[in-house]
Motif scaffolding. Structure first.
Motif, PDB file in Angstrom:
ATOM      1  N   HIS A 144      54.310 -57.383   0.260  1.00  0.00           N
ATOM      2  CA  HIS A 144      53.318 -56.329   0.019  1.00  0.00           C
ATOM      3  C   HIS A 144      52.961 -55.616   1.323  1.00  0.00           C
ATOM      4  O   HIS A 144      52.840 -54.376   1.354  1.00  0.00           O
ATOM      5  CB  HIS A 144      52.060 -56.919  -0.617  1.00  0.00           C
ATOM      6  N   TYR A 145      52.772 -56.398   2.394  1.00  0.00           N
ATOM      7  CA  TYR A 145      52.470 -55.780   3.687  1.00  0.00           C
ATOM      8  C   TYR A 145      53.579 -54.820   4.095  1.00  0.00           C
ATOM      9  O   TYR A 145      53.320 -53.691   4.526  1.00  0.00           O
ATOM     10  CB  TYR A 145      52.317 -56.852   4.778  1.00  0.00           C
ATOM     11  N   TYR A 146      54.813 -55.271   3.988  1.00  0.00           N
ATOM     12  CA  TYR A 146      55.950 -54.448   4.412  1.00  0.00           C
ATOM     13  C   TYR A 146      55.970 -53.121   3.665  1.00  0.00           C
ATOM     14  O   TYR A 146      56.085 -52.047   4.281  1.00  0.00           O
ATOM     15  CB  TYR A 146      57.256 -55.203   4.198  1.00  0.00           C
ATOM     16  N   LEU A 184      62.435 -60.838   1.747  1.00  0.00           N
ATOM     17  CA  LEU A 184      62.061 -59.734   2.628  1.00  0.00           C
ATOM     18  C   LEU A 184      63.140 -59.463   3.666  1.00  0.00           C
ATOM     19  O   LEU A 184      63.469 -58.298   3.938  1.00  0.00           O
ATOM     20  CB  LEU A 184      60.728 -60.027   3.308  1.00  0.00           C
ATOM     21  N   ASN A 185      63.702 -60.510   4.268  1.00  0.00           N
ATOM     22  CA  ASN A 185      64.782 -60.301   5.227  1.00  0.00           C
ATOM     23  C   ASN A 185      65.958 -59.575   4.580  1.00  0.00           C
ATOM     24  O   ASN A 185      66.562 -58.665   5.175  1.00  0.00           O
ATOM     25  CB  ASN A 185      65.247 -61.639   5.807  1.00  0.00           C
ATOM     26  N   GLN A 186      66.292 -59.953   3.351  1.00  0.00           N
ATOM     27  CA  GLN A 186      67.386 -59.296   2.635  1.00  0.00           C
ATOM     28  C   GLN A 186      67.029 -57.851   2.308  1.00  0.00           C
ATOM     29  O   GLN A 186      67.877 -56.954   2.430  1.00  0.00           O
ATOM     30  CB  GLN A 186      67.697 -60.074   1.352  1.00  0.00           C
ATOM     31  N   ARG A 187      65.787 -57.629   1.907  1.00  0.00           N
ATOM     32  CA  ARG A 187      65.360 -56.268   1.561  1.00  0.00           C
ATOM     33  C   ARG A 187      65.427 -55.354   2.772  1.00  0.00           C
ATOM     34  O   ARG A 187      65.905 -54.211   2.679  1.00  0.00           O
ATOM     35  CB  ARG A 187      63.936 -56.291   0.992  1.00  0.00           C
ATOM     36  N   ILE A 188      64.937 -55.833   3.910  1.00  0.00           N
ATOM     37  CA  ILE A 188      64.949 -55.015   5.121  1.00  0.00           C
ATOM     38  C   ILE A 188      66.379 -54.666   5.531  1.00  0.00           C
ATOM     39  O   ILE A 188      66.688 -53.514   5.857  1.00  0.00           O
ATOM     40  CB  ILE A 188      64.210 -55.744   6.261  1.00  0.00           C
TER      41      ILE A 188
END
Length: 212
Positions: A144-146, A184-188
């Motif tokens: 959510h923060y990202y 998140l790492n994969q999304r980024i």
């Protein structure tokens, strides 16, 4: 803090990095003596990385999600322009009180504004575009923060996320938090809106730049 590399190598990197100012060294000592969970401090390797990035990037508007006792905020402030502003989100009143005593003694403390409360609520109130954000708070909300921070970040702005190796647990996720960080790492890495570099500094720093 579990060492992800040989402890002697970690110590060598620490000793081979320019030391933080004496006030920050005092902050570390006092945090270790007087605060719970002192391992939440960013420490020299992360702190000097943040200062370096701020010095190179020269952000005017910075957001920090998860201030704790102020080590990372003062590190970023050290590298920022004199007229820069850091908005720090923190939910621990004791940590805020502690940090403010060091902000008052620092030549960079005037750049720092502390907002008590949930960062997701504070994000809803921010109107200005962000140049630089450091995220180091509750891991369950990292996704959510990202997304919310990226929406408010100007093109070319930086988002720096700490603890993205999570003591190596991202390699064999077993918990909800592990899964969040893996996702998140994969999304980024796959996000067409950004470019990033994943640094294996301390517990992992993912440095993200929003594309024009």
């Amino acid at each position: 803090m579990e060492f992800l590399v040989n402890e002697a190598v970690e110590d060598y990197a620490f000793l081979s990095t320019t030391p933080e100012p004496e006030l920050l060294q005092e902050l570390i000592d006092e945090t270790n003596k007087n605060m719970g969970w002192p391992q939440k401090l960013s420490g020299r390797l992360v702190g000097r990385t943040l200062k370096f990035l701020a010095q190179l990037h020269q952000p005017k508007t910075v957001l920090e999600i998860g201030m704790f006792t102020g080590y990372s905020a003062l590190s970023i402030a050290e590298g920022m322009p004199q007229d820069g502003r850091i908005i720090c989100c923190e939910t621990n009143p004791r940590a805020i009180e502690f940090a403010k005593t060091f902000f008052a003694r620092s030549p960079y403390g005037h750049k720092i504004e502390v907002i008590f409360g949930r960062a997701l609520d504070t994000l809803q109130t921010l109107d200005e575009a962000l140049d630089f954000t450091f995220i180091d708070a509750d891991k369950r909300n990292y996704l959510h923060y990202y997304e919310q921070v990226l929406e408010k970040t100007r093109p070319g702005g930086l988002i720096v996320l700490d603890n993205m190796l999570w003591s190596g647990k991202v390699l064999q996720p077993e918990s909800e938090i592990d899964d969040v960080l893996v996702e998140l790492n994969q999304r980024i890495a796959a996000d067409p809106r950004v470019e990033n570099i994943f640094l294996t500094v301390r517990d992992g720093i993912n440095v993200v730049r929003k594309l024009p």
